[in-house]
Motif scaffolding. Structure first.
Motif, PDB file in Angstrom:
ATOM      1  N   TRP A 153       0.833  -1.209   0.000  1.00  0.00           N
ATOM      2  CA  TRP A 153       0.000   0.000   0.000  1.00  0.00           C
ATOM      3  C   TRP A 153       0.865   1.255   0.000  1.00  0.00           C
ATOM      4  N   TRP A 154       1.916   1.229   0.788  1.00  0.00           N
ATOM      5  CA  TRP A 154       2.788   2.398   0.867  1.00  0.00           C
ATOM      6  C   TRP A 154       3.662   2.563  -0.374  1.00  0.00           C
ATOM      7  N   ALA A 155       3.825   1.490  -1.149  1.00  0.00           N
ATOM      8  CA  ALA A 155       4.720   1.535  -2.322  1.00  0.00           C
ATOM      9  C   ALA A 155       3.964   1.810  -3.611  1.00  0.00           C
ATOM     10  N   ARG A 156       2.757   2.378  -3.523  1.00  0.00           N
ATOM     11  CA  ARG A 156       1.964   2.633  -4.724  1.00  0.00           C
ATOM     12  C   ARG A 156       2.718   3.556  -5.683  1.00  0.00           C
ATOM     13  N   GLY A 157       2.559   3.253  -6.968  1.00  0.00           N
ATOM     14  CA  GLY A 157       3.204   4.091  -7.985  1.00  0.00           C
ATOM     15  C   GLY A 157       3.502   3.267  -9.220  1.00  0.00           C
ATOM     16  N   ARG A 158       3.548   3.959 -10.389  1.00  0.00           N
ATOM     17  CA  ARG A 158       3.736   3.243 -11.645  1.00  0.00           C
ATOM     18  C   ARG A 158       5.065   2.491 -11.679  1.00  0.00           C
ATOM     19  N   ALA A 159       6.111   3.070 -11.118  1.00  0.00           N
ATOM     20  CA  ALA A 159       7.422   2.421 -11.190  1.00  0.00           C
ATOM     21  C   ALA A 159       7.409   1.060 -10.505  1.00  0.00           C
ATOM     22  N   ARG A 160       6.579   0.932  -9.474  1.00  0.00           N
ATOM     23  CA  ARG A 160       6.534  -0.325  -8.727  1.00  0.00           C
ATOM     24  C   ARG A 160       5.347  -1.199  -9.106  1.00  0.00           C
ATOM     25  N   TRP A 161       4.603  -0.785 -10.119  1.00  0.00           N
ATOM     26  CA  TRP A 161       3.425  -1.536 -10.518  1.00  0.00           C
ATOM     27  C   TRP A 161       3.733  -2.974 -10.936  1.00  0.00           C
ATOM     28  N   PRO A 162       4.873  -3.294 -11.573  1.00  0.00           N
ATOM     29  CA  PRO A 162       5.137  -4.696 -11.898  1.00  0.00           C
ATOM     30  C   PRO A 162       5.060  -5.623 -10.679  1.00  0.00           C
ATOM     31  N   LEU A 163       5.492  -5.107  -9.509  1.00  0.00           N
ATOM     32  CA  LEU A 163       5.413  -5.927  -8.297  1.00  0.00           C
ATOM     33  C   LEU A 163       3.953  -6.143  -7.899  1.00  0.00           C
ATOM     34  N   HIS A 164       3.168  -5.086  -7.900  1.00  0.00           N
ATOM     35  CA  HIS A 164       1.751  -5.213  -7.554  1.00  0.00           C
ATOM     36  C   HIS A 164       1.046  -6.152  -8.529  1.00  0.00           C
ATOM     37  N   ALA A 165       1.374  -6.031  -9.809  1.00  0.00           N
ATOM     38  CA  ALA A 165       0.703  -6.844 -10.822  1.00  0.00           C
ATOM     39  C   ALA A 165       0.987  -8.332 -10.609  1.00  0.00           C
ATOM     40  N   TRP A 166       2.234  -8.690 -10.307  1.00  0.00           N
ATOM     41  CA  TRP A 166       2.580 -10.105 -10.111  1.00  0.00           C
ATOM     42  C   TRP A 166       1.912 -10.660  -8.850  1.00  0.00           C
ATOM     43  N   LEU A 167       1.788  -9.831  -7.819  1.00  0.00           N
ATOM     44  CA  LEU A 167       1.076 -10.248  -6.617  1.00  0.00           C
ATOM     45  C   LEU A 167      -0.408 -10.465  -6.920  1.00  0.00           C
ATOM     46  N   LEU A 168      -0.974  -9.598  -7.749  1.00  0.00           N
ATOM     47  CA  LEU A 168      -2.373  -9.749  -8.139  1.00  0.00           C
ATOM     48  C   LEU A 168      -2.592 -11.010  -8.967  1.00  0.00           C
ATOM     49  N   VAL A 169      -1.608 -11.411  -9.754  1.00  0.00           N
ATOM     50  CA  VAL A 169      -1.724 -12.655 -10.527  1.00  0.00           C
ATOM     51  C   VAL A 169      -1.908 -13.844  -9.589  1.00  0.00           C
ATOM     52  N   ALA A 170      -1.114 -13.891  -8.522  1.00  0.00           N
ATOM     53  CA  ALA A 170      -1.234 -14.993  -7.562  1.00  0.00           C
ATOM     54  C   ALA A 170      -2.592 -14.966  -6.870  1.00  0.00           C
ATOM     55  N   LEU A 171      -3.047 -13.767  -6.485  1.00  0.00           N
ATOM     56  CA  LEU A 171      -4.342 -13.650  -5.818  1.00  0.00           C
ATOM     57  C   LEU A 171      -5.473 -14.041  -6.765  1.00  0.00           C
ATOM     58  N   ALA A 172      -5.425 -13.556  -7.998  1.00  0.00           N
ATOM     59  CA  ALA A 172      -6.470 -13.888  -8.966  1.00  0.00           C
ATOM     60  C   ALA A 172      -6.511 -15.389  -9.233  1.00  0.00           C
ATOM     61  N   THR A 173      -5.354 -16.025  -9.267  1.00  0.00           N
ATOM     62  CA  THR A 173      -5.304 -17.475  -9.477  1.00  0.00           C
ATOM     63  C   THR A 173      -6.007 -18.205  -8.350  1.00  0.00           C
ATOM     64  N   ALA A 174      -5.756 -17.778  -7.115  1.00  0.00           N
ATOM     65  CA  ALA A 174      -6.413 -18.412  -5.970  1.00  0.00           C
ATOM     66  C   ALA A 174      -7.920 -18.237  -6.039  1.00  0.00           C
ATOM     67  N   LEU A 175      -8.391 -17.054  -6.414  1.00  0.00           N
ATOM     68  CA  LEU A 175      -9.824 -16.800  -6.468  1.00  0.00           C
ATOM     69  C   LEU A 175     -10.482 -17.517  -7.644  1.00  0.00           C
TER      70      LEU A 175
END
Length: 671
Positions: free
Chosen positions: A385-407
């Motif tokens: 949450w504290w690391a929000r920003g376009r430069a760090r979006w690849p990290l958020h996106a990969w984490l979302l891939v794992a979450l979406a897979t679980a759901l």
């Protein structure tokens, strides 16, 4: 985000500038190199501890399948299935390692350990680029000591390869954002395409990656090297190219357009009346083994639907059935999604194959390492949450891939592990932010109060979800069933001593575990301990159930009640024939003949053994037993013929050569 010293465009920087750049460049790689070394040592130590144990010697479910396919690939005997029913890339990756290591599983696991150590080093590098060198170091060391990563690096399973390719994709996106050249977009796309061949859910990153290219970036000389739209198209084309090739291959083999593999049928497991949020066998599968879960389910569905099915058709039917269930049960689907979300954040790793908790019983090192993905959840989510920003979006996106897979599917340690390095990066960043807020140097950092409030509210909630002990997940950490599974594998291999030890351990840990006692009874019976087999079987079924197993008759035979054993075996043999179970009847008939031989009923015994041989010409024991009967009748020539027939089947058959020598000089009184 600092990039360190740069050479001038014309390439002729002053000597002082070039001299200053060298130590900085060396320092930039010192942290990843140190992390690599630490991670590699830990993984090799773990491998040394589990070498020669069931972890490496008895391959379970998917690991056995990958091993079998890899060896077939090496031998040039593998064309795949009707369509690939496993993750496509890993068998070929494993075959390459087997080629280098001359078929050694331990060599393959050592190479995989080095790959995982490189992933840890790459995590440290990404952390230094996106946050700071200290954040990179902490995150790299976190992944180096994460028990889940150590464990999967030592297993013939896909997570290590998927994680390495995923982090390579992220690194390429980070490089593109700093230096927008098409080659970085191409590298990231290719890595993502390969990751998708290793596990199909990786493709979910493709649309999420658009935000990484959503704004123009200036290159080092101030000009746009790659427009965002074109760069994303390059990224997408390189990601889709391997998938197109495999899909075309599937069409050539099966005549159907099946993307990547037919294992998208796993969607059904997460969306049906019996779905629990974690892996559960579909009702058509007899077990989790490849033959049952893939071909067995297809055949059962074909019988249920009344028409032949290919693997692709069966997978499509299961997927459609899962979608239908989700839309017709919206309230239950919503509750199931909430359960999956809680399980995804939990510290307990839910295995679908080999269990890290079972491996801890064999490795003192693994037992002291922090195991779960969920250990990084509380601070990792705050850091994200504290690391929000376009430069760090690849990290958020990969984490979302794992979450979406679980759901979308179900929660599995294998599915969520590839996101662990990202969660470690966010955890390290969260710790760094918290340290800065609590111990500021000079004036208080901007937003300090808001972050401390978010910490006070969010950390207890996330920690509560991570360290809760839901019964379904707690059961996943129990290992008595794993001992029984490996006992079954050892028994199949013929190692009855190892099998007995594993089943005994399973029944010690869980005295009421029926499969453990059943497996132990079967192993004791094969070992010739009918009394022990009977005692083990009585723990699960009682005498009524045992009557149909033949164990009670074997126990009577060992106690000397041969007549009682004969009566029981004769009854069972007649019942088997009446039921049409010819195979069981023939097996029982051999034991009937043994009882008749012990009672002196030689002609009846000879008739029984001759019937067995007629049905099974390669029945070694029947040839040996018939030879003993003929020897007792004085028909020496016939006895010799039967003993020689047994030796032709197995020159080392126990007792046969001794029986032949005993016939030397004996007169033949046969007809």
């Amino acid at each position: 985000m600092g990039r360190g010293p740069r050479l001038r465009a014309e390439g002729q920087a002053p000597v002082a500038a070039r001299t200053a750049a060298l130590p900085a460049a060396r320092r930039a790689w010192l942290t990843p190199a140190a992390v690599f070394f630490v991670a590699l040592v830990i993984r090799l130590l773990y491998l040394a501890q589990v070498r020669g144990t069931p972890i490496t010697d008895l391959l379970l479910i998917d690991a056995e399948t990958y091993d079998r396919f890899a060896r077939a690939i090496r031998a040039g005997q593998f064309r795949g299935e009707d369509v690939y029913a496993v993750n496509v890339l890993y068998p070929y990756f494993l075959a390459a390692l087997y080629t280098l290591g001359k078929g050694s599983v331990v060599f393959a696991l050592a190479a995989q350990a080095a790959l995982d150590a490189a992933t840890c080093a790459l995590t440290a590098w990404i952390g230094a680029r996106l946050f700071s060198p200290s954040v990179g170091l902490v995150a790299g060391l976190m992944t180096a000591v994460a028990g889940s990563m150590v464990f999967y690096a030592g297993a013939l399973l896909t997570p290590t390869l998927v994680t390495a390719l995923g982090m390579t994709t992220i690194a390429a996106l980070v490089l593109w954002q700093a230096d927008p050249r098409a080659r970085w977009a191409a590298l990231g796309g290719l890595a993502l395409g390969l990751a998708t061949l290793a596990r199909g859910n990786s493709l979910l990153l493709l649309p999420l990656a658009w935000s990484c290219f959503a704004a123009p970036h200036a290159s080092k000389d101030g000009t746009d090297r790659a427009a965002p739209g074109r760069a994303w198209l390059v990224f997408a084309a390189c990601a889709l190219a391997p998938l197109v090739l495999v899909t075309a291959r599937n069409f050539a083999v099966a005549g159907q357009w099946v993307p990547v593999s037919a294992n998208y049928a796993a969607f059904y497991i997460g969306h049906n009346d019996q779905a629990t949020g974690i892996y559960a066998l579909p009702r058509w599968a007899a077990s989790g083994e490849y033959a049952h879960e893939v071909w067995g389910v297809r055949d059962a569905l074909a019988r249920e639907l009344g028409r032949p099915l290919t693997l692709g058709e069966a997978a499509r039917w299961l997927f459609d059935e899962g979608v239908r269930w989700a839309f017709t049960h919206p309230a239950r689907e919503l509750a199931l999604l909430g359960t999956k979300l809680r399980y995804f954040m939990n510290a307990i790793d839910a295995p679908t194959n080999l269990s890290p908790y079972f491996a801890r019983a064999w490795s003192p090192l693994l037992s002291v390492l922090p195991v779960g993905f969920g250990l990084f959840v509380p601070m990792g989510l705050l850091g994200a949450w504290w690391a929000r920003g376009r430069a760090r979006w690849p990290l958020h996106a990969w984490l979302l891939v794992a979450l979406a897979t679980a759901l979308l599917f179900f929660v599995s340690a294998e599915y969520r592990l590839p996101a662990l390095p990202v969660l470690a990066l966010f955890t390290a960043y969260g710790i760094a932010v918290l340290a800065r807020d609590l111990f500021p140097r000079g004036s208080a950092p901007a937003g300090r109060r808001r972050r401390l409030l978010e910490l006070a509210l969010g950390l207890p909630l996330a920690a509560g979800l991570a360290f809760a002990r839901p019964p379904a997940l707690t059961a996943q950490s129990e290992i008595y069933a794993d001992y029984a599974k490996f006992g079954t594998l050892a028994a199949r291999r013929g190692d009855l001593v190892e099998a007995r030890a594993l089943f005994e351990r399973a029944t010690t840990l869980a005295p009421n575990y029926r499969p453990g006692w059943q497996g132990l009874a079967a192993v004791l019976e094969r070992s010739g301990d009918a009394q022990g087999a009977l005692a083990a079987a009585q723990r699960v079924g009682g005498d009524a159930v045992l009557a149909d197993s033949g164990l009670a008759a074997a126990a009577r035979f060992q106690r000397g009640d041969v007549a009682g054993a004969l009566a029981e075996l004769t009854r069972l043999e007649a019942a088997a024939r009446a039921a049409g179970d010819t195979a069981l009847a023939i097996s029982l008939l051999n034991n009937v003949g043994l009882c008749q031989f012990r009672l002196g009923q030689l002609e009846d015994a000879a008739s029984a053994f001759e019937q067995v041989i007629a049905a099974r010409p390669r029945a070694l024991k029947a040839h040996y037993n018939l030879g003993r009967v003929r020897a007792a009748q004085g028909r020496i020539a016939e006895a010799r013929n039967e003993f020689h027939a047994a030796l032709a089947l197995d020159p080392r058959a126990p007792g046969v050569r001794e029986a032949l020598r005993a016939l030397d000089g004996a007169p033949d009184s046969g007809p």
